[in-house]
Design an enzyme around this catalytic site. Structure first.
Site, mmCIF file in Angstrom:
data_model
loop_
_atom_site.group_PDB
_atom_site.id
_atom_site.type_symbol
_atom_site.label_atom_id
_atom_site.label_comp_id
_atom_site.label_asym_id
_atom_site.label_seq_id
_atom_site.Cartn_x
_atom_site.Cartn_y
_atom_site.Cartn_z
ATOM 1 N N LYS A 34 0.846 -1.189 0.000
ATOM 2 C CA LYS A 34 0.000 0.000 0.000
ATOM 3 C C LYS A 34 0.885 1.245 0.000
ATOM 4 O O LYS A 34 2.085 1.174 0.247
ATOM 5 C CB LYS A 34 -0.920 -0.001 1.225
ATOM 6 C CG LYS A 34 -0.205 0.008 2.555
ATOM 7 C CD LYS A 34 -1.196 -0.027 3.710
ATOM 8 C CE LYS A 34 -0.465 -0.019 5.049
ATOM 9 N NZ LYS A 34 -1.387 0.030 6.192
ATOM 10 N N ARG A 127 -10.001 -0.020 15.415
ATOM 11 C CA ARG A 127 -10.006 0.853 14.246
ATOM 12 C C ARG A 127 -11.153 0.424 13.330
ATOM 13 O O ARG A 127 -12.177 1.076 13.278
ATOM 14 C CB ARG A 127 -8.632 0.795 13.549
ATOM 15 C CG ARG A 127 -8.448 1.789 12.426
ATOM 16 C CD ARG A 127 -7.003 1.840 11.974
ATOM 17 N NE ARG A 127 -6.486 0.541 11.544
ATOM 18 C CZ ARG A 127 -5.227 0.348 11.145
ATOM 19 N NH1 ARG A 127 -4.356 1.353 11.150
ATOM 20 N NH2 ARG A 127 -4.814 -0.846 10.764
ATOM 21 N N HIS A 155 -5.269 -7.363 13.669
ATOM 22 C CA HIS A 155 -4.129 -6.454 13.528
ATOM 23 C C HIS A 155 -3.641 -6.056 14.909
ATOM 24 O O HIS A 155 -4.420 -5.610 15.753
ATOM 25 C CB HIS A 155 -4.534 -5.202 12.740
ATOM 26 C CG HIS A 155 -3.366 -4.336 12.361
ATOM 27 N ND1 HIS A 155 -2.435 -4.728 11.439
ATOM 28 C CD2 HIS A 155 -2.976 -3.116 12.800
ATOM 29 C CE1 HIS A 155 -1.520 -3.780 11.307
ATOM 30 N NE2 HIS A 155 -1.819 -2.787 12.135
ATOM 31 N N ARG A 208 1.748 -10.605 7.249
ATOM 32 C CA ARG A 208 1.584 -9.430 6.387
ATOM 33 C C ARG A 208 2.733 -8.464 6.652
ATOM 34 O O ARG A 208 2.831 -7.888 7.741
ATOM 35 C CB ARG A 208 0.267 -8.705 6.691
ATOM 36 C CG ARG A 208 -0.995 -9.509 6.502
ATOM 37 C CD ARG A 208 -2.229 -8.610 6.669
ATOM 38 N NE ARG A 208 -2.222 -7.855 7.905
ATOM 39 C CZ ARG A 208 -2.749 -8.278 9.050
ATOM 40 N NH1 ARG A 208 -3.332 -9.471 9.113
ATOM 41 N NH2 ARG A 208 -2.709 -7.522 10.138
ATOM 42 N N TYR A 247 15.317 31.544 4.191
ATOM 43 C CA TYR A 247 14.186 32.339 4.643
ATOM 44 C C TYR A 247 14.292 32.690 6.127
ATOM 45 O O TYR A 247 14.637 31.849 6.953
ATOM 46 C CB TYR A 247 12.873 31.586 4.412
ATOM 47 C CG TYR A 247 12.484 31.449 2.964
ATOM 48 C CD1 TYR A 247 12.164 32.565 2.203
ATOM 49 C CD2 TYR A 247 12.422 30.202 2.362
ATOM 50 C CE1 TYR A 247 11.799 32.441 0.867
ATOM 51 C CE2 TYR A 247 12.053 30.061 1.033
ATOM 52 C CZ TYR A 247 11.739 31.188 0.288
ATOM 53 O OH TYR A 247 11.379 31.062 -1.032
ATOM 54 N N CYS A 293 13.694 24.906 2.307
ATOM 55 C CA CYS A 293 12.758 25.536 1.372
ATOM 56 C C CYS A 293 11.858 24.473 0.739
ATOM 57 O O CYS A 293 12.043 23.276 0.941
ATOM 58 C CB CYS A 293 13.518 26.296 0.294
ATOM 59 S SG CYS A 293 14.785 27.415 0.921
ATOM 60 N N ASP A 295 11.715 23.567 -2.401
ATOM 61 C CA ASP A 295 12.374 22.794 -3.452
ATOM 62 C C ASP A 295 13.874 22.623 -3.241
ATOM 63 O O ASP A 295 14.515 21.905 -4.010
ATOM 64 C CB ASP A 295 12.164 23.465 -4.811
ATOM 65 C CG ASP A 295 10.717 23.857 -5.041
ATOM 66 O OD1 ASP A 295 9.862 22.959 -4.951
ATOM 67 O OD2 ASP A 295 10.445 25.048 -5.274
#
Length: 363
Positions: A34, A127, A155, A208, A247, A293, A295
């Site tokens: 997942k 859950r 689980h 799992r 910044y 930042c 990027d």
């Protein structure tokens, strides 16, 4: 790859982890892929697992499951989360399996012929799933309506803790349900990666595992970390003493060493709170300076490095677990937080590049 920021994936290590987990648990493996296989790439991860004989996969949503099917992934695919039953026709068309989200989850569907279902027993996670005392009624109701009840599962909520008391309590509740149902389930599964390594469960048929395939666990094991996050130097300069960097000017240069810029930032998955922590560059641990930042980010080094020099954020020299601990989180969050702007580079043990992904934005 057009942008020199990438997740390096050692395919030999990934495949070795498949077999380590299977051997350690003494059971067949359900490969949990997942969230794009925790950043590895779901199709690529499925292909690596299938090379080691895995024929059962688990995902979180119908979208993830259909994506696998459309890319040629065969075998069992179990959807671990909620699926809107208005799309039950797609579940049948793509031969997918569902879990019992709640006692009344399937109550509106009169005919469940051909629908594969795993009873999910809520033994303490609280859950989704049905309570132990609800299992006989739900099983009978699904049977009457023709469902293919092929599996049963639970689980564990605390399997990453050294104190196994709660895990054992959940296990005993789960086993009691199965013994009282007297039903020939084809698949019985409870353990995630940590439980597969640290908890003895002789009753189930499968484990799992997701994060363990990438080589990570809360416990010592023979797993091989298979991932490394890297970027490369795009600029190197001296900054005068007293000059602010990035910044807000929260970091002020001492005039010593060099400021290097890397093309990776918080939009790629590097949390801004990681400012001040080290990366690794050719034998030197260098701190990230100034605010990270969107990027880019900057690091401070003792000597200059040419453009193109690799820089490691986690991998061989900086453990992913250490990075997670520093950020007050877990490896899962860091890996699944790596954006699709980060290329994926697949290598073997010798470092040969087998495949390289292209960021989604230019597909």
């Amino acid at each position: 790859m057009y942008r020199n920021t990438y997740l390096l994936i050692n395919t030999d290590s990934y495949r070795a982890n498949v077999n380590t987990l299977r051997h350690t648990a003494g059971k067949e493996l359900i490969a949990v892929i997942k969230a794009n296989a925790y950043g590895v790439g779901d199709i690529e991860a499925a292909a690596l697992a299938m090379k080691e004989g895995v024929r059962f996969f688990a995902v979180s949503s119908i979208e993830e499951a259909i994506h696998l099917r459309k890319r040629g992934v065969r075998g069992e695919i179990l959807i671990l989360g909620y699926v809107d039953l208005n799309f039950l026709d797609l579940v049948k068309e793509y031969n997918l399996s569902l879990v019992t989200v709640s006692k009344d989850y399937f109550s509106s569907i009169a005919n469940l012929t051909g629908v594969k279902i795993h009873l999910k027993i809520d033994t303490g996670m609280h859950r989704i799933g049905i309570l132990p005392e609800q299992a006989p009624e739900v099983l009978a109701s699904l049977n009457i309506r023709g469902a293919d009840i092929c599996g049963i599962m639970t689980h564990y909520a605390r399997s990453d803790e050294k104190d196994e008391m709660y895990t054992d309590q959940q296990y005993r509740r789960f086993r009691k349900v199965i013994e009282e149902l007297h039903y020939p389930f084809r698949y019985i599964h409870t353990c995630n990666t940590d439980a597969s390594i640290n908890f003895d469960d002789p009753f189930s048929t499968h484990v799992r595992c997701g994060l363990g395939l990438c080589g990570y666990s809360s416990f010592d094991s023979m797993l091989k970390p298979a991932l490394a996050l890297k970027s490369e130097v795009i600029n190197c300069k001296r900054v005068e003493r007293g000059e602010p960097v990035s910044y807000g000017g929260h970091y002020v240069s001492d005039g010593e060493g060099y400021i290097l810029t890397l093309p990776i930032g918080y939009a790629d998955g590097i949390n801004r709170k990681y400012t001040g922590n080290n990366v690794y560059i050719e034998g030197e641990y260098a701190p990230i300076v100034g605010s990270i930042c969107m990027d880019q980010c900057m690091i401070h080094t003792q000597r200059p490095y040419p453009v193109g020099t690799p820089v490691e954020f986690f991998g061989q020299h900086i453990a992913l677990e250490k990075m997670a601990e520093t950020l007050g989180t877990i490896p899962y969050e860091i890996l699944t937080g790596l954006s699709d702007r980060v290329s994926r580079r697949y290598i073997d043990n010798e470092g040969n590049i087998l495949k390289e992904s292209t960021p989604r934005l230019i597909l």
